[in-house]
Write an enzyme that holds these catalytic residues in place. Structure first.
Site, short mmCIF file in Angstrom:
data_model
loop_
_atom_site.label_atom_id
_atom_site.label_comp_id
_atom_site.label_asym_id
_atom_site.label_seq_id
_atom_site.Cartn_x
_atom_site.Cartn_y
_atom_site.Cartn_z
CB CYS A 281 -0.92 0.00 1.20
SG CYS A 281 -0.02 0.15 2.73
CD GLU A 384 -4.33 -0.08 -4.37
OE1 GLU A 384 -5.48 -0.50 -4.14
OE2 GLU A 384 -3.49 0.08 -3.47
P1 NAD Z 1 -9.46 -6.65 0.13
O1 NAD Z 1 -10.20 -5.40 0.37
O2 NAD Z 1 -9.86 -7.51 -1.03
O3 NAD Z 1 -9.56 -7.62 1.41
C1 NAD Z 1 -9.25 -7.15 2.71
C2 NAD Z 1 -10.08 -7.95 3.71
O4 NAD Z 1 -11.47 -7.72 3.46
C3 NAD Z 1 -9.86 -9.45 3.64
O5 NAD Z 1 -9.81 -9.97 4.96
C4 NAD Z 1 -11.08 -9.95 2.89
O6 NAD Z 1 -11.47 -11.24 3.28
C5 NAD Z 1 -12.16 -8.95 3.26
N1 NAD Z 1 -13.15 -8.76 2.19
C6 NAD Z 1 -12.93 -8.83 0.85
N2 NAD Z 1 -14.05 -8.59 0.17
C7 NAD Z 1 -15.02 -8.35 1.10
C8 NAD Z 1 -16.42 -8.03 1.00
N3 NAD Z 1 -17.02 -7.91 -0.16
N4 NAD Z 1 -17.09 -7.85 2.14
C9 NAD Z 1 -16.49 -7.96 3.34
N5 NAD Z 1 -15.17 -8.27 3.48
C10 NAD Z 1 -14.44 -8.45 2.38
O7 NAD Z 1 -7.91 -6.26 0.06
P2 NAD Z 1 -6.67 -7.17 -0.33
O8 NAD Z 1 -6.72 -7.46 -1.78
O9 NAD Z 1 -6.55 -8.30 0.62
O10 NAD Z 1 -5.47 -6.17 -0.02
C11 NAD Z 1 -4.97 -5.24 -0.93
C12 NAD Z 1 -5.54 -3.87 -0.69
O11 NAD Z 1 -5.27 -3.45 0.64
C13 NAD Z 1 -4.93 -2.80 -1.57
O12 NAD Z 1 -5.94 -1.94 -1.99
C14 NAD Z 1 -3.96 -2.08 -0.65
O13 NAD Z 1 -3.66 -0.76 -1.02
C15 NAD Z 1 -4.70 -2.14 0.62
N6 NAD Z 1 -3.82 -1.96 1.76
C16 NAD Z 1 -3.90 -0.78 2.44
C17 NAD Z 1 -3.07 -0.56 3.52
C18 NAD Z 1 -3.15 0.72 4.30
O14 NAD Z 1 -2.62 0.78 5.40
N7 NAD Z 1 -3.78 1.76 3.78
C19 NAD Z 1 -2.17 -1.55 3.92
C20 NAD Z 1 -2.12 -2.75 3.21
C21 NAD Z 1 -2.97 -2.94 2.14
#
Ligand code: NAD
Length: 499
Positions: A281, A384
Site C-alpha cells: 500500500c 490502483e
Molecule cells: P481486500 O479489500 O480484497 O480484502 C481485505 C479484507 O477484506 C480481507 O480480509 C477480505 O477477506 C475482506 N473482504 C474482501 N471482500 C469483502 C467483502 N465484499 N465484504 C467484506 N469483506 C471483504 O484487500 P486485499 O486485496 O486483501 O489487499 C490489498 C488492498 O489493501 C490494496 O488496496 C492495498 O492498497 C490495501 N492496503 C492498504 C493498507 C493501508 O494501510 N492503507 C495496507 C495494506 C494494504
C-alpha cells in the site's frame, strides 16, 4: 491437501460451514491448502467465548499483560525463519521481504510493551474544594481486526498487539489468501502465556466479516484492505454503533525535482515500485519528474535497472528481487490495466507482458512494466494496479507536480526527491497526504509514530499503531471525586461549579 483451521479458545478448530477457499502457492500456481470460511454462527460463538475470557484479561495488571508480549517478541525472533518461509509460500514475496513483514509487526509489539505507561490517565489534584479529577483508559471488551493479504504478519500484529495490551479480547479475520501465518501467530501468543479465548482467529470471507459488523458484542473494528471494502465496512460498522477505523488503497506519487540525485531517485523508484511485486500500500506507483529534461534523464536511468530486475520464486533466495503476485485473478487484472494504458496512449517503455519463467509457467509472475507520458485521465493513473507497473507522469513545474498528488483521490503516502530544503519543507506542509518521505521512498512510520493515509485511503479519525492505537482500543472514563467531608456537610441543590 492441508485443511487449515480456525483458532478458537486456544485450539485449532475445523470449520463447520462446509465452505472453503483455495490457498495457492503463487510461485507454482498450485493449490496447497484449503481454508475454512466461517459461518455467522461460528463467528458469533467465537465472539461469545472471547467475551467470557476478556474480563479476567482486562483485570490482569498491564505489566503482566506486557510480559506476555515480551515473551511473544522472543518467540517471534526464535521462529522468524519459519514464519518468513510460511509467509513466502502463501504470499509469494521473497524471504528477506517476508522477514521484514514479520519484523515491522514485531516492532509494534515491542512498542506495546510500554502499555503500563501508555494506559496512564490524567489527574488533576484539587480541581475544586476537596475535589480531584482523573481519567482512566479502559478496554473496550471484544474488538476485531480484518486484514489484507499483502502483509499477513505485519498488519495482524499491528492490530492484535495494541488491542491485547489494552486488555481487550481480539478477533482476527485474516485474509483468506494467506491465513497460515496468522494461525502461527496465535499459537505463539498462547506459548507466550496469553489466556485461551482472548485471541481468536476466524478464517472467512464476506459472511464472517458481515457477522463481525453486525455482532452486538464487538465494540470496535480495525480494517485494512481495498478502498471499496474499507468504505463498506466503515459505513456498516459505524451504522451499528461501533468504533471503526479503515485503511484503504493507494496511488503513491514520487516527485523528482530537477536538482535531485537521479541515481538515488532511480534506485529508490525501482525498490519502491517493484518490491513485493508492487503489492504494497506504500509502493510508489507514479513517478513525477519535474521538467522534460529530468524526465528523460530519469527514464534513461530507470530502464536498465528495471530490465535487470530478477523475478522468481522465493525458493531461489537472494537471486530474486520480487516474486509472483498473489492470484491468477490479480495477474489478469494487471494485464487488463496495462492494456488500457497502451490503448489510452501511454508509452510502454519497459514491456513485461511476455515475461515467462521456465519451470514456473503456471505461477502468477508478472514482468516489470514502465510507462511514460501517462496522463491524469488514464485508467492506469486513476486506479490502483497493485502490481509491478510504474507510471511516469511528466510535470512542467513543481506546482503542477504538487497538484497532481493533491488532486488524486488517494492520499496514503508520497515522496519528494530534491536537494533543496525549502522545496521539501513546502511540500511537507502543503501536501494533503498522510505519510510523506523526503528523499525516502517508502515513508512507513516506525512503531512509536502512527500510520495512516488521508482522503480515500482512510476512514475514521485515528491512525494505526503508536499512541493512536491505545486511544482506539480504549475508552476514557473521567472520575470526579470528593473525599471525605462533602457529604457530611449536607446535600447541594444547585449545579456544582468550581470555586
Ligand atoms: P481486500 O479489500 O480484497 O480484502 C481485505 C479484507 O477484506 C480481507 O480480509 C477480505 O477477506 C475482506 N473482504 C474482501 N471482500 C469483502 C467483502 N465484499 N465484504 C467484506 N469483506 C471483504 O484487500 P486485499 O486485496 O486483501 O489487499 C490489498 C488492498 O489493501 C490494496 O488496496 C492495498 O492498497 C490495501 N492496503 C492498504 C493498507 C493501508 O494501510 N492503507 C495496507 C495494506 C494494504
Amino acid at each position: 491437501m492441508t485443511e487449515l483451521t480456525h483458532w478458537i479458545d486456544g485450539k485449532h478448530v475445523k470449520g463447520t460451514s462446509g465452505r472453503f477457499a483455495d490457498v495457492f502457492n503463487p510461485a507454482t500456481g498450485e493449490v496447497q491448502a484449503k481454508v475454512p470460511l466461517a459461518s455467522k454462527a461460528e463467528l458469533d460463538a467465537a465472539v461469545e467465548s472471547a467475551a467470557r475470557a476478556q474480563p479476567a484479561w482486562a483485570a490482569t495488571n498491564p505489566q503482566r499483560r506486557a510480559r506476555v508480549l515480551m515473551k511473544f517478541v522472543d518467540l517471534l525472533n526464535r521462529d522468524m525463519d519459519k514464519l518468513a518461509e510460511a509467509l513466502s509460500r502463501e504470499h509469494g514475496k521473497t524471504l528477506p521481504d517476508a522477514a521484514g513483514d514479520v519484523q515491522r509487526g514485531l516492532e509494534v509489539v515491542e512498542f506495546c510493551i510500554g502499555a503500563p505507561h501508555l494506559l496512564k490517565g490524567e489527574y488533576t489534584d484539587s480541581a475544586g474544594p476537596g475535589i480531584d479529577m482523573y481519567s482512566m483508559r479502559q478496554a473496550l471488551g471484544v474488538v476485531a481486526g480484518i486484514t489484507p493479504f499483502n502483509f499477513p504478519a505485519m498488519i495482524p500484529l499491528w492490530k492484535m498487539a495494541p488491542a491485547l495490551a489494552c486488555g481487550n479480547a481480539f478477533i482476527l479475520k485474516p485474509s483468506e489468501r494467506d491465513p497460515s501465518v496468522p494461525l502461527m501467530l496465535a499459537e505463539l501468543m498462547q506459548e507466550a502465556g496469553l489466556p485461551d479465548g482472548v485471541l481468536q482467529v476466524i478464517n472467512g470471507d464476506k459472511e464472517s466479516v458481515d457477522a463481525i459488523l453486525d455482532n452486538e458484542t464487538v465494540q470496535a473494528v480495525g480494517f485494512v484492505g481495498s478502498t471499496p471494502i474499507a468504505q463498506y465496512i466503515y459505513s456498516r460498522g459505524t451504522a451499528n454503533g461501533k468504533r471503526v477505523q479503515c485503511f484503504g488503497g493507494a496511488k503513491n506519487h514520487m516527485i523528482i525535482m530537477p536538482d535531485a540525485d537521479l541515481e538515488q531517485a532511480a534506485d529508490a523508484l525501482v525498490g519502491a515500485g517493484y518490491g513485493a511485486a508492487g503489492e504494497r500500500c506504500m509502493a510508489i506507483s507514479v513517478a513525477v519528474p519535474v521538467g522534460d529534461e529530468t524526465a528523460d534523464r530519469l527514464i534513461e536511468k530507470l530502464v536498465p535497472r528495471i530490465e535487470a530486475l530478477k523475478v522468481g520464486p522465493y525458493t531461489a533466495g537472494k537471486d530474486v528481487d520480487y516474486g509472483p503476485v498473489v492470484t491468477a485473478a490479480a495477474k489478469q487484472n494487471i494485464a487488463r490495466l496495462v492494456q488500457t494504458g497502451i490503448d489510452q496512449g501511454a508509452e510502454l517503455v519497459v514491456d513485461g507482458r511476455d515475461f515467462n519463467l521456465q519451470g514456473y509457467e503456471d505461477g502468477f509472475f508478472v514482468g516489470p512494466h514502465l510507462f511514460d507520458r501517462v496522463t491524469k485521465d488514464m485508467d492506469i493513473y486513476t486506479q490502483e494496479i497493485f502490481g509491478p507497473v510504474l507510471s511516469t507522469v511528466r510535470a512542467k513545474d513543481y506546482e503542477e507536480a504538487l497538484s497532481l498528488a493533491m488532486d488524486h483521490e488517494y492520499g496514503n503516502g508520497t515522496a519528494i526527491y530534491t536537494r533543496d530544503g525549502d522545496t521539501a519543507r513546502d511540500f511537507a506542509n502543503r501536501i494533503n497526504i498522510g505519510m510523506v518521505g523526503i528523499n525516502v521512498p517508502i515513508p512507513v512510520p516506525l512503531a512509536y509514530h502512527t500510520f495512516g493515509g488521508w482522503k480515500k485511503s482512510a476512514f475514521g479519525d485515528l491512525n494505526q499503531h503508536g499512541p493512536d492505537a491505545f486511544k482506539f482500543y480504549t475508552r476514557t472514563k473521567t472520575v470526579t471525586a470528593r473525599w471525605p467531608s462533602g457529604i457530611r456537610q449536607g446535600g447541594e441543590f444547585s449545579i456544582p461549579v468550581m470555586e
